[in-house]
Motif scaffolding. Structure first.
Motif, short mmCIF file in Angstrom:
data_model
loop_
_atom_site.label_atom_id
_atom_site.label_comp_id
_atom_site.label_asym_id
_atom_site.label_seq_id
_atom_site.Cartn_x
_atom_site.Cartn_y
_atom_site.Cartn_z
N GLU A 96 -17.00 -32.62 -2.74
CA GLU A 96 -16.69 -32.94 -4.13
C GLU A 96 -17.97 -33.10 -4.94
OE1 GLU A 96 -13.98 -36.10 -4.89
OE2 GLU A 96 -12.64 -35.47 -3.27
N LYS A 105 -15.72 -31.23 -13.69
CA LYS A 105 -14.49 -30.47 -13.90
C LYS A 105 -14.30 -29.38 -12.85
CE LYS A 105 -16.48 -27.01 -16.95
NZ LYS A 105 -16.24 -25.82 -16.16
N GLU A 107 -14.81 -29.72 -9.71
CA GLU A 107 -14.23 -30.46 -8.60
C GLU A 107 -14.98 -30.32 -7.28
OE1 GLU A 107 -10.08 -29.66 -8.17
OE2 GLU A 107 -9.62 -30.38 -10.17
N LYS A 108 -15.37 -29.12 -6.89
CA LYS A 108 -16.04 -29.00 -5.59
C LYS A 108 -17.10 -27.92 -5.60
CE LYS A 108 -12.31 -26.25 -3.61
NZ LYS A 108 -11.43 -26.06 -2.49
#
Length: 176
Positions: A96, A105, A107-108
């Protein structure tokens, strides 16, 4: 009861096998003439001479990871390349992105990204499926290593080989 398939009878031309021999020799003579005229190169003195200038446009070489022009990762660790890889040569461990980052935004991102070049069949599916154009097939055909460990390219090695590719990266686009 077994069914026996009847074999067709050979003609006298097929029995003597001469027309097939003549056709094969005609092809050999045609290639010999092209070689003597200098149209076809027979031997390349590798590693002094390389195919680099003569690589076909459609050649698919080794997959690498590329960064954008601001030295940021393009990969969003979506794992589509890992899922589509027929020999399962790609392994991705996502992590993450911290919430305080302005790019949270996304996420990963890939924590670990590894391609086993021994297993890779250079099909190009990973490049086609990548939504961020993070994987690029380079025009290199001399991928060597003395051990199996050297043929497993980790994220650092893949970025070193891949370099930088310019263009829009949706990951870093604040409007997306």
């Amino acid at each position: 009861m077994a069914y026996v398939v009847p074999r067709p009878n050979l003609t006298w031309k097929e029995k003597i096998y001469l027309p097939s021999i003549v056709a094969g020799l005609a092809i050999t003579i045609k290639h010999l003439k092209r070689m003597l005229k200098g149209e076809t190169k027979v031997v390349m003195q590798y590693p002094e001479e390389k195919w680099d200038a003569h690589m076909p446009e459609h050649y698919r070489g080794a997959p690498t990871l590329v960064k954008d022009e601001h030295d940021r990762e393009r990969c969003v660790a979506c794992q589509l390349c890992e899922f589509i890889c027929p020999p399962r040569a790609i392994t991705i461990t996502p992590e993450e992105i911290p919430a305080e980052s302005k790019f949270a935004k996304v996420e990963k991102r890939p924590k670990e990204f590894e391609i086993d070049m021994i297993r890779c069949i250079y099909c190009g599916l990973c490049e086609e499926v990548c939504p961020e154009q993070a994987i690029f097939l380079r025009k290199d055909y001399a991928i060597t290593g003395t051990t199996r460990a050297e043929m497993k390219h980790d994220k650092a090695k893949l970025y070193e080989l891949g370099g930088v590719m310019k263009g829009l990266v949706h990951k870093w686009n604040p409007k997306k």
